[in-house]
Design a protein around this motif. Structure first.
Motif, PDB file in Angstrom:
ATOM      1  N   SER A  41      34.143  45.065  32.792  1.00 25.07           N
ATOM      2  CA  SER A  41      32.965  45.915  32.637  1.00 25.07           C
ATOM      3  C   SER A  41      32.962  46.739  31.357  1.00 25.07           C
TER       4      SER A  41
ATOM      5  N   LYS B  77      35.051  44.546  50.243  1.00 28.42           N
ATOM      6  CA  LYS B  77      34.289  45.605  49.590  1.00 28.42           C
ATOM      7  C   LYS B  77      32.784  45.463  49.782  1.00 28.42           C
TER       8      LYS B  77
ATOM      9  N   ASP C 132      41.275  44.470  38.361  1.00 32.21           N
ATOM     10  CA  ASP C 132      41.160  45.544  39.338  1.00 32.21           C
ATOM     11  C   ASP C 132      40.187  45.137  40.446  1.00 32.21           C
ATOM     12  N   ASP C 133      40.430  45.638  41.640  1.00 35.19           N
ATOM     13  CA  ASP C 133      39.542  45.331  42.763  1.00 35.19           C
ATOM     14  C   ASP C 133      38.099  45.718  42.457  1.00 35.19           C
ATOM     15  N   GLU C 134      37.922  46.833  41.748  1.00 32.89           N
ATOM     16  CA  GLU C 134      36.571  47.308  41.433  1.00 32.89           C
ATOM     17  C   GLU C 134      35.844  46.347  40.493  1.00 32.89           C
ATOM     18  N   GLU C 135      36.607  45.670  39.634  1.00 30.45           N
ATOM     19  CA  GLU C 135      35.994  44.674  38.749  1.00 30.45           C
ATOM     20  C   GLU C 135      35.466  43.491  39.564  1.00 30.45           C
TER      21      GLU C 135
ATOM     22  N   ALA D  19      34.525  43.600  42.761  1.00 30.91           N
ATOM     23  CA  ALA D  19      33.343  44.059  43.498  1.00 30.91           C
ATOM     24  C   ALA D  19      32.130  44.153  42.582  1.00 30.91           C
ATOM     25  N   TRP D  20      32.331  44.662  41.367  1.00 30.84           N
ATOM     26  CA  TRP D  20      31.222  44.809  40.413  1.00 30.84           C
ATOM     27  C   TRP D  20      30.619  43.454  40.056  1.00 30.84           C
TER      28      TRP D  20
ATOM     29  N   GLY E 140      28.631  45.076  43.199  1.00 30.95           N
ATOM     30  CA  GLY E 140      29.069  46.421  43.539  1.00 30.95           C
ATOM     31  C   GLY E 140      28.873  47.382  42.375  1.00 30.95           C
TER      32      GLY E 140
ATOM     33  N   LYS F 249      29.528  49.795  39.125  1.00 28.79           N
ATOM     34  CA  LYS F 249      30.324  49.599  37.917  1.00 28.79           C
ATOM     35  C   LYS F 249      31.570  50.470  37.979  1.00 28.79           C
ATOM     36  N   PRO F 250      32.736  49.898  37.731  1.00 29.27           N
ATOM     37  CA  PRO F 250      33.992  50.643  37.876  1.00 29.27           C
ATOM     38  C   PRO F 250      34.365  51.442  36.634  1.00 29.27           C
TER      39      PRO F 250
END
Length: 236
Positions: free
Chosen positions: A17, A185, A217-220, A222-223, A227, A229-230
């Protein structure tokens, strides 16, 4: 990473991101793991497709990551890259990553396709439950394979083919990681308790730098699937 430096190797992977961190791309991670397991020295460059530098466009025009620059030669097409690395970085100096058991190559081969169909389906769509069941069925097949003995002398094993990671693991583990993280997520999907073979497999993999340190990363993840943006923290 190991210090062998017979070759000049650069791996280009998808950026996340912030255009610098590791992005959600199981195919990029697949090659990252292969090179790390080979024990050769190499560099990793993240590439944002929307702002690809001119010098990179000159090296590999029209090519999106992942790809490899090996002693000045651009290598594309993941299966061919793996085949090239396996034959070029070969024993005795470099370990072979080919599975001993051919069936290991096929384990989980439909899992990512079934996951992708399910995760992209909105919860209110009528076929959402059907797609989820198909994904769970593929998880069940992988779990059963992990619990099936491949060698009469070995009742259990750490990875798909045995107690060492092979090309088969480099293929399925990144896809499995994406599926489990995104499922949790975005749809609050937990791996069923009955699939303890998969749970142990992932735990064993996360104990290895070759897998753990190459994961986005997990947030990446999900994004990538819609999801928020991390705030990226992992860089290469």
């Amino acid at each position: 990473m190991a210090s062998n430096s017979d070759h000049d190797i650069v791996l280009f992977v998808k950026a996340g991101s912030d255009r610098e961190c590791l992005g959600c791309c199981p195919f990029s991670q697949r090659l990252f793991m292969v090179l790390w397991l080979k024990g050769t020295q190499f560099n990793v460059t993240t590439v944002d497709k929307t702002t690809k530098p001119k010098e990179l466009a000159d090296i590999a025009p029209g090519t999106n990551p992942p790809f490899v620059l090996f002693d000045g030669e651009v290598l594309t097409d993941i299966p061919r890259i793996e085949e090239f690395l396996e034959s070029t970085l070969s024993p005795p100096k470099y370990p072979s990553l080919s599975p001993v058991h051919p069936e290991s190559y096929l384990a989980g081969n439909d899992l990512f396709a079934k996951f992708s169909a399910w995760i992209k389906c909105k919860p209110d769509q009528p076929n959402q439950e059907t797609l989820m069941k198909r994904y769970v069925l593929e998880l069940a097949k992988l779990d059963a394979f992990l619990k099936t003995s491949l060698d009469a002398s070995q009742e259990s094993r750490l990875f798909l083919d045995g107690d060492r990671m092979t090309l088969a693991d480099c293929n399925i583990l990144p896809k499995l990681q994406v599926a489990l993280v995104a499922g949790k997520k975005l749809h609050d999907f937990d791996l069923p308790d009955a699939f303890d073979g998969i749970a142990s497999y992932v735990k064993n993999a996360k104990a290895c730098d070759e897998f753990r340190q190459t994961c986005p990363d997990d947030e990446e993840i999900a994004w990538y699937y819609g999801g928020p943006k991390p705030k990226p923290t992992k860089r290469v």
